[in-house]
Design a protein around this motif. Structure first.
Motif, PDB file in Angstrom:
ATOM      1  N   ASP A  80       0.734  -1.259   0.012  1.00 33.79           N
ATOM      2  CA  ASP A  80       0.133   0.128  -0.003  1.00 33.79           C
ATOM      3  C   ASP A  80       0.798   1.425   0.109  1.00 33.79           C
ATOM      4  OD1 ASP A  80       0.947   0.276   2.724  1.00 33.79           O
ATOM      5  OD2 ASP A  80      -1.019   0.051   3.661  1.00 33.79           O
ATOM      6  N   GLY A  81       2.153   1.183  -0.131  1.00 30.27           N
ATOM      7  CA  GLY A  81       3.079   2.286  -0.370  1.00 30.27           C
ATOM      8  C   GLY A  81       3.635   2.652   1.214  1.00 30.27           C
ATOM      9  N   SER A  82       3.103   2.168   2.327  1.00 30.41           N
ATOM     10  CA  SER A  82       3.607   2.225   3.656  1.00 30.41           C
ATOM     11  C   SER A  82       4.741   1.404   3.781  1.00 30.41           C
ATOM     12  CB  SER A  82       2.579   2.480   4.566  1.00 30.41           C
ATOM     13  OG  SER A  82       1.900   1.081   4.764  1.00 30.41           O
ATOM     14  N   THR A  83       5.463   1.518   5.135  1.00 33.14           N
ATOM     15  CA  THR A  83       6.414   0.652   5.516  1.00 33.14           C
ATOM     16  C   THR A  83       6.226  -0.484   6.475  1.00 33.14           C
ATOM     17  OG1 THR A  83       7.811   2.595   5.259  1.00 33.14           O
ATOM     18  CG2 THR A  83       8.773   0.644   6.576  1.00 33.14           C
ATOM     19  N   TYR A  84       6.569  -1.548   6.185  1.00 33.52           N
ATOM     20  CA  TYR A  84       6.352  -2.614   7.187  1.00 33.52           C
ATOM     21  C   TYR A  84       7.075  -2.358   8.446  1.00 33.52           C
ATOM     22  CZ  TYR A  84       5.365  -6.139   3.541  1.00 33.52           C
ATOM     23  OH  TYR A  84       5.085  -6.829   2.456  1.00 33.52           O
ATOM     24  N   HIS A  85       6.503  -2.466   9.715  1.00 31.59           N
ATOM     25  CA  HIS A  85       7.006  -2.019  10.755  1.00 31.59           C
ATOM     26  C   HIS A  85       6.287  -2.940  12.145  1.00 31.59           C
ATOM     27  CE1 HIS A  85       3.349   0.539  10.475  1.00 31.59           C
ATOM     28  NE2 HIS A  85       3.251   0.237  11.623  1.00 31.59           N
ATOM     29  N   ILE A  86       6.784  -2.706  13.251  1.00 34.51           N
ATOM     30  CA  ILE A  86       6.289  -3.312  14.439  1.00 34.51           C
ATOM     31  C   ILE A  86       6.021  -1.917  15.361  1.00 34.51           C
ATOM     32  CG2 ILE A  86       6.532  -4.922  16.370  1.00 34.51           C
ATOM     33  CD1 ILE A  86       8.355  -6.510  14.786  1.00 34.51           C
ATOM     34  N   THR A  87       4.828  -1.509  15.868  1.00 33.96           N
ATOM     35  CA  THR A  87       4.599  -0.401  16.588  1.00 33.96           C
ATOM     36  C   THR A  87       5.398  -1.244  18.232  1.00 33.96           C
ATOM     37  OG1 THR A  87       2.627   0.111  15.582  1.00 33.96           O
ATOM     38  CG2 THR A  87       2.878   0.800  17.978  1.00 33.96           C
ATOM     39  N   TRP A  88       6.200  -0.506  18.455  1.00 31.09           N
ATOM     40  CA  TRP A  88       7.072  -1.036  19.605  1.00 31.09           C
ATOM     41  C   TRP A  88       6.387  -0.646  21.019  1.00 31.09           C
ATOM     42  CZ3 TRP A  88       9.633  -5.009  18.602  1.00 31.09           C
ATOM     43  CH2 TRP A  88      10.419  -5.506  19.492  1.00 31.09           C
ATOM     44  N   SER A  89       5.995   0.791  21.190  1.00 30.57           N
ATOM     45  CA  SER A  89       5.637   1.160  22.255  1.00 30.57           C
ATOM     46  C   SER A  89       4.859   2.394  21.912  1.00 30.57           C
ATOM     47  CB  SER A  89       6.620   1.246  23.462  1.00 30.57           C
ATOM     48  OG  SER A  89       7.645   2.645  23.163  1.00 30.57           O
ATOM     49  N   LEU A  90       3.794   2.955  23.022  1.00 31.15           N
ATOM     50  CA  LEU A  90       3.095   3.778  22.967  1.00 31.15           C
ATOM     51  C   LEU A  90       3.003   4.483  24.287  1.00 31.15           C
ATOM     52  CD1 LEU A  90       0.079   2.197  20.691  1.00 31.15           C
ATOM     53  CD2 LEU A  90       2.006   3.789  20.015  1.00 31.15           C
ATOM     54  N   GLY A  91       2.740   6.080  23.966  1.00 34.37           N
ATOM     55  CA  GLY A  91       2.461   6.769  25.278  1.00 34.37           C
ATOM     56  C   GLY A  91       0.928   7.017  25.483  1.00 34.37           C
ATOM     57  N   PRO A  92       0.558   7.478  26.751  1.00 36.77           N
ATOM     58  CA  PRO A  92      -0.911   7.803  26.500  1.00 36.77           C
ATOM     59  C   PRO A  92      -1.585   8.493  25.672  1.00 36.77           C
ATOM     60  CG  PRO A  92       0.273   8.296  28.631  1.00 36.77           C
ATOM     61  CD  PRO A  92       1.332   7.864  27.534  1.00 36.77           C
ATOM     62  N   GLY A  93      -2.615   8.152  25.194  1.00 37.75           N
ATOM     63  CA  GLY A  93      -3.484   8.626  24.181  1.00 37.75           C
ATOM     64  C   GLY A  93      -3.057   8.451  22.794  1.00 37.75           C
ATOM     65  N   ARG A  94      -2.137   7.657  22.537  1.00 39.39           N
ATOM     66  CA  ARG A  94      -1.319   7.420  21.240  1.00 39.39           C
ATOM     67  C   ARG A  94      -1.985   6.054  20.824  1.00 39.39           C
ATOM     68  NH1 ARG A  94       2.593  10.909  19.788  1.00 39.39           N
ATOM     69  NH2 ARG A  94       2.240  10.515  17.792  1.00 39.39           N
ATOM     70  N   ARG A  95      -1.789   5.759  19.297  1.00 34.98           N
ATOM     71  CA  ARG A  95      -2.556   4.644  18.735  1.00 34.98           C
ATOM     72  C   ARG A  95      -1.543   3.914  17.877  1.00 34.98           C
ATOM     73  NH1 ARG A  95      -8.166   6.446  16.562  1.00 34.98           N
ATOM     74  NH2 ARG A  95      -8.312   4.355  15.737  1.00 34.98           N
ATOM     75  N   ALA A  96      -1.556   2.951  17.719  1.00 30.55           N
ATOM     76  CA  ALA A  96      -0.581   1.755  17.076  1.00 30.55           C
ATOM     77  C   ALA A  96      -0.686   2.278  15.434  1.00 30.55           C
ATOM     78  CB  ALA A  96      -0.929   0.353  16.878  1.00 30.55           C
ATOM     79  N   LYS A  97      -1.845   2.924  14.837  1.00 34.23           N
ATOM     80  CA  LYS A  97      -1.943   3.187  13.454  1.00 34.23           C
ATOM     81  C   LYS A  97      -1.123   4.470  13.160  1.00 34.23           C
ATOM     82  CE  LYS A  97      -6.082   5.990  13.104  1.00 34.23           C
ATOM     83  NZ  LYS A  97      -7.086   5.755  12.354  1.00 34.23           N
ATOM     84  N   GLU A  98      -0.741   5.278  14.315  1.00 35.72           N
ATOM     85  CA  GLU A  98       0.143   6.570  14.018  1.00 35.72           C
ATOM     86  C   GLU A  98       1.552   6.072  13.741  1.00 35.72           C
ATOM     87  OE1 GLU A  98      -0.829   9.896  16.944  1.00 35.72           O
ATOM     88  OE2 GLU A  98      -1.605   8.212  18.065  1.00 35.72           O
ATOM     89  N   SER A  99       1.871   4.975  14.213  1.00 43.67           N
ATOM     90  CA  SER A  99       3.401   4.697  13.429  1.00 43.67           C
ATOM     91  C   SER A  99       3.429   4.935  12.028  1.00 43.67           C
ATOM     92  CB  SER A  99       3.576   2.980  13.537  1.00 43.67           C
ATOM     93  OG  SER A  99       3.560   2.638  15.280  1.00 43.67           O
ATOM     94  N   ASN A 100       2.524   4.618  11.141  1.00 38.57           N
ATOM     95  CA  ASN A 100       2.690   4.871   9.583  1.00 38.57           C
ATOM     96  C   ASN A 100       2.990   6.162   9.586  1.00 38.57           C
ATOM     97  OD1 ASN A 100       1.694   2.289   8.712  1.00 38.57           O
ATOM     98  ND2 ASN A 100       0.045   2.563   9.559  1.00 38.57           N
ATOM     99  N   ASP A 101       2.335   7.160  10.344  1.00 38.49           N
ATOM    100  CA  ASP A 101       2.524   8.673  10.234  1.00 38.49           C
ATOM    101  C   ASP A 101       3.812   8.939  10.553  1.00 38.49           C
ATOM    102  OD1 ASP A 101      -0.136   8.884   9.014  1.00 38.49           O
ATOM    103  OD2 ASP A 101      -0.779   9.431  11.416  1.00 38.49           O
TER     104      ASP A 101
END
Length: 128
Positions: A80-101
């Motif tokens: 889809d043009g994005s990058t393969y990744h593993i969301t490693w960790s998130l702070g409060p209020g953040r979401r895994a899909k934000e890793s793409n951004d």
């Protein structure tokens, strides 16, 4: 498989996850380090056949999103043009899909050597 909004990709091997989290501790409160997404969508989708990848770099926006970049079958580029990744960790209020951004906007730092990782093909979400 017929799907209703499902993510297709890979689950990170649990032992690899444990070892990688020891090597690269989560920087934010929620350690995710769970899976790599191939694609999302409805309809018929086949599970991928690859069972291995390499962690080749990381990104961190300094504001609550940390992700590891993954190379699968020689590429970090998802179809889809994005990058393969593993969301490693998130702070409060953040979401895994934000890793793409974060990867798209801030880029990522390559590691000196790739780190092998075992992957298990998997579907996540509503299957109908």
């Amino acid at each position: 498989m017929t799907t209703k909004g499902v993510f297709i990709g890979w689950s990170l091997d649990r032992e690899d996850r444990r070892q990688l989290l020891a090597r690269f501790p989560a920087r934010y409160a929620e350690a995710v380090a769970d899976h790599v997404t191939l694609k999302f969508g409805p309809g018929r989708m086949k599970l991928p056949t690859e069972r291995a990848g390499e962690i080749v770099g990381e990104t961190d926006d300094g504001e609550g999103v940390q992700a590891m970049v993954v190379r699968i079958s020689g590429t970090t580029d998802r179809p889809d043009g994005s990058t393969y990744h593993i969301t490693w960790s998130l702070g409060p209020g953040r979401r895994a899909k934000e890793s793409n951004d974060v990867i798209r906007e801030k880029g990522w730092r390559p590691f000196p050597e790739p780190i092998p990782v075992r992957l298990e093909p998997k579907a996540y979400g509503a299957i109908g």
